[in-house]
Write a protein that holds these residues in place. Structure first.
Motif, short mmCIF file in Angstrom:
data_model
loop_
_atom_site.label_atom_id
_atom_site.label_comp_id
_atom_site.label_asym_id
_atom_site.label_seq_id
_atom_site.Cartn_x
_atom_site.Cartn_y
_atom_site.Cartn_z
N GLN A 61 0.82 -1.21 0.00
CA GLN A 61 0.00 0.00 0.00
C GLN A 61 0.86 1.26 0.00
O GLN A 61 0.58 2.22 -0.73
N LEU A 62 1.92 1.25 0.81
CA LEU A 62 2.77 2.43 0.89
C LEU A 62 3.50 2.67 -0.43
O LEU A 62 3.65 3.81 -0.87
N GLU A 63 3.94 1.60 -1.06
CA GLU A 63 4.62 1.76 -2.34
C GLU A 63 3.66 2.26 -3.41
O GLU A 63 4.04 3.01 -4.31
N SER A 64 2.38 1.89 -3.28
CA SER A 64 1.39 2.33 -4.26
C SER A 64 1.13 3.84 -4.15
O SER A 64 0.70 4.47 -5.13
N ILE A 65 1.40 4.44 -2.99
CA ILE A 65 1.25 5.89 -2.85
C ILE A 65 2.24 6.60 -3.77
O ILE A 65 1.88 7.53 -4.51
N SER A 66 3.49 6.16 -3.73
CA SER A 66 4.49 6.79 -4.60
C SER A 66 4.19 6.48 -6.07
O SER A 66 4.46 7.30 -6.95
N ASP A 67 3.64 5.30 -6.35
CA ASP A 67 3.22 4.98 -7.73
C ASP A 67 2.19 5.99 -8.22
O ASP A 67 2.25 6.45 -9.36
N ARG A 68 1.22 6.28 -7.36
CA ARG A 68 0.16 7.22 -7.76
C ARG A 68 0.71 8.63 -7.90
O ARG A 68 0.26 9.39 -8.76
N CYS A 69 1.68 8.99 -7.07
CA CYS A 69 2.33 10.29 -7.23
C CYS A 69 3.03 10.37 -8.59
O CYS A 69 3.00 11.41 -9.25
N GLU A 70 3.63 9.25 -9.01
CA GLU A 70 4.27 9.22 -10.32
C GLU A 70 3.24 9.37 -11.43
O GLU A 70 3.49 10.02 -12.45
N ASP A 71 2.06 8.76 -11.24
CA ASP A 71 0.98 8.92 -12.22
C ASP A 71 0.61 10.40 -12.37
O ASP A 71 0.39 10.89 -13.49
N VAL A 72 0.52 11.10 -11.23
CA VAL A 72 0.21 12.53 -11.26
C VAL A 72 1.32 13.29 -11.99
O VAL A 72 1.05 14.18 -12.81
N ALA A 73 2.58 12.92 -11.71
CA ALA A 73 3.71 13.57 -12.38
C ALA A 73 3.63 13.38 -13.90
O ALA A 73 3.87 14.31 -14.67
N ASN A 74 3.27 12.18 -14.32
CA ASN A 74 3.14 11.92 -15.76
C ASN A 74 2.03 12.76 -16.39
O ASN A 74 2.18 13.26 -17.51
N LEU A 75 0.92 12.91 -15.67
CA LEU A 75 -0.17 13.75 -16.17
C LEU A 75 0.27 15.21 -16.28
O LEU A 75 -0.04 15.89 -17.27
N ILE A 76 1.00 15.68 -15.27
CA ILE A 76 1.46 17.06 -15.28
C ILE A 76 2.46 17.29 -16.41
O ILE A 76 2.42 18.33 -17.10
N GLU A 77 3.34 16.32 -16.65
CA GLU A 77 4.28 16.44 -17.77
C GLU A 77 3.52 16.59 -19.09
O GLU A 77 3.90 17.39 -19.95
N GLY A 78 2.45 15.80 -19.25
CA GLY A 78 1.64 15.91 -20.46
C GLY A 78 0.99 17.26 -20.60
O GLY A 78 0.95 17.84 -21.70
N ILE A 79 0.49 17.80 -19.48
CA ILE A 79 -0.13 19.13 -19.49
C ILE A 79 0.90 20.20 -19.86
O ILE A 79 0.62 21.10 -20.66
N VAL A 80 2.09 20.06 -19.30
CA VAL A 80 3.16 21.03 -19.59
C VAL A 80 3.50 21.02 -21.08
O VAL A 80 3.59 22.07 -21.72
N LEU A 81 3.68 19.83 -21.64
CA LEU A 81 4.07 19.72 -23.04
C LEU A 81 3.00 20.30 -23.98
O LEU A 81 3.32 20.87 -25.02
N GLU A 82 1.74 20.17 -23.59
CA GLU A 82 0.67 20.64 -24.45
C GLU A 82 0.33 22.12 -24.26
O GLU A 82 -0.27 22.73 -25.15
N ASN A 83 0.70 22.68 -23.12
CA ASN A 83 0.23 24.03 -22.80
C ASN A 83 1.32 25.06 -22.58
O ASN A 83 1.00 26.23 -22.32
N SER A 84 2.57 24.66 -22.66
CA SER A 84 3.63 25.66 -22.43
C SER A 84 4.26 26.13 -23.73
O SER A 84 4.01 25.56 -24.79
#
Length: 215
Positions: free
Chosen positions: A192-215
């Motif tokens: 469960q604890l490792e899955s928290i950091s996994d989900r944080c990485e998912d958020v990071a990937n989403l933000i990277e996509g937003i940056v690439l499309e909007n900056s």
């Protein structure tokens, strides 16, 4: 009146993202305090309640973002990106609550060094998520986009660190833990604890996509 309703509105999405990020950090810090004070039942319960409180407040913010998506004519970034990001963020604080409740339900005897290390890595990931989210409103500026990408890279590294700690923890657990019930409990908590950091990485990937499309 009707014309006013048709006027383009961007809503307050970036501010709501910031507020949600604050609740993620609040929940992660309460979780660490719960783990570090696990032997003190009163303190443990107090900090566990703080995790639950952060999760409930985060849920309200998520609901407000999803409500705004239905009432806002023009959004600052793609609607699907907003929906995916806020729900991925909400998963983080949900997992913090799940891990907290699992420890209580399973009646774990004591916290291991590995649980503490994973909790701290999770909290660092959460803090980086908050920082990355806070930069979304500055993507039109070059330094904002660069800072967001750098922060996402830091989250990726922290996730890799958590993965290594989890693998080592599992190896040690299966080598040394003689009580099968305790082994099962700790295995579930490590995952469960490792899955928290996994989900944080998912958020990071989403933000990277937003940056690439909007900056």
């Amino acid at each position: 009146m009707i014309f006013g309703k048709l006027l383009p509105r961007e809503g307050n999405f970036f501010e709501l993202f910031n507020q949600h990020g604050e609740k993620i950090v609040e929940g992660s810090r309460a979780f660490i305090l719960m783990v570090e004070n696990y032997a003190d039942q009163a303190a443990r319960e107090r900090h566990a309640e703080a995790v639950i409180s952060a999760e409930r407040q985060a849920d309200k913010i998520t609901a407000e973002v999803n409500r705004l998506l239905h009432t806002t004519f023009i959004t600052p970034i793609d609607r699907e990106q907003i929906h995916s990001l806020i729900n991925a963020m909400d998963d983080i604080v949900d997992l913090l609550q799940d891990a907290s409740e699992t420890m209580s339900l399973y009646d774990v005897r004591a916290m291991t060094e590995e649980v503490v290390r994973l909790a701290h890595l999770s909290a660092k990931c959460c803090e980086r998520v908050q920082h990355a989210v806070s930069l979304l409103g500055r993507l039109s500026k070059q330094d904002g986009a660069q800072a967001a990408i750098k922060t996402c890279e830091e989250i990726d590294q922290l996730e890799s660190d958590a993965d290594r700690v989890m693998r080592a923890a599992m190896s040690k657990l299966f080598r040394e833990e003689q009580d099968v019930r305790e082994l099962i409990k700790l295995k579930a908590i490590y995952e469960q604890l490792e899955s928290i950091s996994d989900r944080c990485e998912d958020v990071a990937n989403l933000i990277e996509g937003i940056v690439l499309e909007n900056s």
